[in-house]
Design an enzyme around this catalytic site. Structure first.
Site, PDB file in Angstrom:
ATOM      1  CB  CYS A   1       3.678  -3.882   9.065  1.00 46.68           C
ATOM      2  SG  CYS A   1       3.258  -2.908   7.747  1.00 46.68           S
TER       3      CYS A   1
ATOM      4  CG  ASP B   1      -2.724   5.532   4.007  1.00 47.22           C
ATOM      5  OD1 ASP B   1      -2.325   4.221   3.750  1.00 47.22           O
ATOM      6  OD2 ASP B   1      -2.163   6.332   4.732  1.00 47.22           O
TER       7      ASP B   1
ATOM      8  NE  ARG C   1      -1.124   1.744  14.430  1.00 42.88           N
ATOM      9  CZ  ARG C   1      -0.668   1.350  13.258  1.00 42.88           C
ATOM     10  NH1 ARG C   1      -0.924   0.331  12.737  1.00 42.88           N
ATOM     11  NH2 ARG C   1      -0.211   2.399  12.503  1.00 42.88           N
TER      12      ARG C   1
ATOM     13  NE  ARG D   1       4.715   0.684   5.519  1.00 48.27           N
ATOM     14  CZ  ARG D   1       3.926   1.117   6.295  1.00 48.27           C
ATOM     15  NH1 ARG D   1       2.960   0.442   7.151  1.00 48.27           N
ATOM     16  NH2 ARG D   1       3.706   2.456   6.524  1.00 48.27           N
TER      17      ARG D   1
ATOM     18  CE  LYS E   1      -2.202   6.858  11.348  1.00 42.22           C
ATOM     19  NZ  LYS E   1      -0.596   6.372  11.152  1.00 42.22           N
ATOM     20  CG  ASN E   2      -0.272   9.255   8.212  1.00 40.71           C
ATOM     21  OD1 ASN E   2       0.157   8.498   9.195  1.00 40.71           O
ATOM     22  ND2 ASN E   2      -0.630   8.505   7.023  1.00 40.71           N
TER      23      ASN E   2
HETATM   24  C1  UD1 Z   1       3.310   6.562   4.979  1.00 43.91           C
HETATM   25  C2  UD1 Z   1       2.086   6.566   5.652  1.00 43.91           C
HETATM   26  C3  UD1 Z   1       1.125   5.717   5.146  1.00 43.91           C
HETATM   27  C4  UD1 Z   1       0.987   5.559   3.820  1.00 43.91           C
HETATM   28  C5  UD1 Z   1       2.167   5.629   3.159  1.00 43.91           C
HETATM   29  C6  UD1 Z   1       1.971   5.717   1.449  1.00 43.91           C
HETATM   30  C7  UD1 Z   1       2.915   7.832   7.600  1.00 43.91           C
HETATM   31  C8  UD1 Z   1       3.198   7.444   9.182  1.00 43.91           C
HETATM   32  N1  UD1 Z   1       2.539   6.677   7.235  1.00 43.91           N
HETATM   33  O1  UD1 Z   1       4.106   5.311   5.211  1.00 43.91           O
HETATM   34  O2  UD1 Z   1       0.068   5.811   6.070  1.00 43.91           O
HETATM   35  O3  UD1 Z   1       0.414   4.392   3.417  1.00 43.91           O
HETATM   36  O4  UD1 Z   1       3.202   6.836   3.413  1.00 43.91           O
HETATM   37  O5  UD1 Z   1       1.244   6.893   1.257  1.00 43.91           O
HETATM   38  O6  UD1 Z   1       3.138   8.895   7.267  1.00 43.91           O
HETATM   39  N2  UD1 Z   1       9.995   2.161   0.376  1.00 43.91           N
HETATM   40  C9  UD1 Z   1      11.102   1.413   0.026  1.00 43.91           C
HETATM   41  N3  UD1 Z   1      12.239   1.950   0.896  1.00 43.91           N
HETATM   42  C10 UD1 Z   1      12.315   2.898   1.896  1.00 43.91           C
HETATM   43  C11 UD1 Z   1      11.107   3.571   1.884  1.00 43.91           C
HETATM   44  C12 UD1 Z   1       9.926   3.052   1.326  1.00 43.91           C
HETATM   45  O7  UD1 Z   1      11.444   0.882  -0.650  1.00 43.91           O
HETATM   46  O8  UD1 Z   1      13.492   3.224   2.459  1.00 43.91           O
HETATM   47  C13 UD1 Z   1       8.879   1.775  -0.217  1.00 43.91           C
HETATM   48  C14 UD1 Z   1       7.768   1.074   0.533  1.00 43.91           C
HETATM   49  O9  UD1 Z   1       7.839  -0.308   0.757  1.00 43.91           O
HETATM   50  C15 UD1 Z   1       6.409   1.235  -0.224  1.00 43.91           C
HETATM   51  C16 UD1 Z   1       6.721   2.651  -0.794  1.00 43.91           C
HETATM   52  O10 UD1 Z   1       8.128   2.908  -0.598  1.00 43.91           O
HETATM   53  O11 UD1 Z   1       6.368   0.523  -0.860  1.00 43.91           O
HETATM   54  C17 UD1 Z   1       6.183   3.712  -0.035  1.00 43.91           C
HETATM   55  O12 UD1 Z   1       6.389   3.892   1.189  1.00 43.91           O
HETATM   56  P1  UD1 Z   1       6.216   5.020   1.928  1.00 43.91           P
HETATM   57  O13 UD1 Z   1       5.823   6.090   1.179  1.00 43.91           O
HETATM   58  O14 UD1 Z   1       7.869   5.176   2.736  1.00 43.91           O
HETATM   59  O15 UD1 Z   1       5.390   4.850   3.297  1.00 43.91           O
HETATM   60  P2  UD1 Z   1       5.614   5.225   4.783  1.00 43.91           P
HETATM   61  O16 UD1 Z   1       6.217   6.590   4.831  1.00 43.91           O
HETATM   62  O17 UD1 Z   1       6.049   4.044   5.683  1.00 43.91           O
END
Ligand code: UD1
Length: 420
Positions: free
Chosen positions: A117, A307, A399, A122, A22-23
């Site tokens: 969420c 995850d 999902r 996030r 999925k990811n």
């Molecule tokens: C993706 C995965 C999710 C997984 C996560 C971490 C997808 C669709 N989802 O989510 O399943 O749990 O990676 O492996 O691929 N952060 C910030 N600022 C930003 C972006 C992120 O502070 O602009 C922080 C987030 O709050 C979190 C950390 O960075 O604490 C990691 O998040 P991130 O790797 O971005 O997760 P996703 O890409 O949303």
């Protein structure tokens, strides 16, 4: 709302084929927006999140053809709406992944601001900062991120403050069409980022450092279509391995990439599983043993995946000994532990650490899923509990897990979906 009814206590055994990831599929579908040519994406998992992304591409004006083998041909040559609406983004945060591609190709886009969420606030600040460094003007108005740039984005040297998977993906996609060279430092190294980068290369992007924490992208004026097969889902694979290990059973997984699961397999061995691997398969056998408690700390890849945290917490609830689980990636991702305690687990939380005192058995109870991986962990708890467990709000599971009840039934689990 549907729920899952589980009668626990079976020792699971058998063989499964891993679905597409999925990811990886989500950013790759978003990447099809970077070209006006047709792109075929294969091995898509049959999941709600994928349907939502496909719906989003359609609402932007892309022409889509889906075949019965879960391949989709996206013709983004017809895209004429540069707005990702709240109605779709609120159901799936990964919709933010269309921001970079649409801005890079069309010079402007509006994407509804994704909210928080269950697992934390996030933010997407690092996605936006990176695009600004590439010359985009960004405003937040009426709940929408409005980004524009006269002419092409400009290559930039970007250091990400925190390792972010989605942030790396958005900037990587945007950089493929920027003028000049972009460097992304402290980039996420997750296999899904690698899969996206390889798809982009198949579309004509020039990327080096793939799989490392420094990505270098030499922008090109346009990308072309490609035919790309999505990697297998390492989290789905890991979830079934843990489910089977928790029941003392055995499992052969076909179509996996064992190396993506290095640390997960190491922890399963620590839990006393015997694990063997081949090129594209993994075998796990507990030989009827109860698992030993394991201690884990989540971290970006190649660290222990956040995850997989909830599933290992479930394993620890019925393990011999005391396990400690520390969540460092998301601020509020131990919520499922309260539901597990209602099933007789002994989990106490201190800050971002859960201490789990293993019990011989859990007791079935009605429980409620709060997010995708938490739901999977409650299913695992149900499988090892005595009596009946009803997992409510399983739309979260749909999902991310393709046909979870059929797959578990094929391993001997007593689980069925009840329409609610
Ligand atoms: C993706 C995965 C999710 C997984 C996560 C971490 C997808 C669709 N989802 O989510 O399943 O749990 O990676 O492996 O691929 N952060 C910030 N600022 C930003 C972006 C992120 O502070 O602009 C922080 C987030 O709050 C979190 C950390 O960075 O604490 C990691 O998040 P991130 O790797 O971005 O997760 P996703 O890409 O949303």
């Amino acid at each position: 709302m549907d729920n899952l009814l589980i009668h626990g206590g079976q020792t699971l055994a058998g063989q499964l084929r891993v679905s597409g990831a999925k990811n990886a599929a989500l950013p790759i579908l978003a990447a099809t927006l970077l070209t006006s040519e047709k792109t075929t994406v294969r091995n898509l998992p049959h999941l709600h999140d994928i349907t939502t992304m496909v719906e989003l591409l359609g609402s932007l004006g892309a022409d889509l053809m889906v075949d019965e083998k879960l391949a989709i041909e996206v013709d983004a040559g017809t895209v004429n709406v540069l707005r990702a609406p709240y109605e779709l983004v609120k159901t799936m945060r990964a919709s933010i992944l269309v921001l970079g591609p649409l801005l890079a190709r069309f010079g402007h886009v509006e994407v509804s601001f994704p909210g928080g969420c269950a697992i934390g606030s996030r933010p997407v600040d690092l996605h936006l900062k990176g695009l600004e460094a590439m010359g985009a003007e960004i405003q937040i108005e009426e709940g929408y991120i409005k980004a524009r740039r006269k002419g092409r984005l400009q290559g930039a040297d970007i250091t990400l403050e925190t390792v972010t998977v989605g942030g790396t993906e958005n900037l990587l996609m945007a950089a493929t069409l920027a003028e000049g060279k972009t460097i992304i430092r402290n980039a996420a190294r997750e296999p899904e980022v690698v899969d996206l980068a390889q798809c982009l290369c198949a579309m004509g992007a020039k990327i080096s450092g793939i799989g490392s924490s420094t990505l270098e992208i030499e922008g090109v004026p346009s990308l072309h279509g490609a035919d790309y097969t999505v990697m297998p889902d390492r989290i789905e694979a890991g979830t079934y391995l843990v489910a089977v290990a928790a029941t003392g059973g055995r499992l052969r997984l076909e179509g996996a990439v064992p190396h993506h699961l290095d640390i997960v397999l190491e922890k399963l061995r620590e839990a006393s599983a015997s694990v063997t691997i081949g090129d594209d398969w993994i075998e796990l056998d507990m030989e009827g043993r109860r698992p030993k408690a394991v201690t884990i700390t989540t971290a970006p890849y190649p660290g222990f995946p956040t995850d997989m945290q909830a599933q290992f917490t479930a394993l620890n609830t019925v393990a011999v000994g005391v396990g400690r689980v520390t969540e460092t990636v998301f601020e509020n991702r131990l919520i499922q532990t309260h539901e597990m305690n209602r099933m007789g687990a002994q989990i106490s939380i201190e800050g971002n650490m859960a201490m789990i005192v293993g019990q011989e058995k859990l007791k079935g109870a009605p429980v409620m899923a709060s997010d995708l991986r938490a739901s999977a962990s409650l299913v695992i708890a149900g499988l090892v509990a005595e009596g009946q467990t009803r997992v409510d709000r399983i739309y979260h599971i749909d999902r991310g897990y393709e046909c979870i009840e059929e797959k578990l039934q094929s391993l001997g689990a007593d689980i069925r979906r009840q329409p609610g």
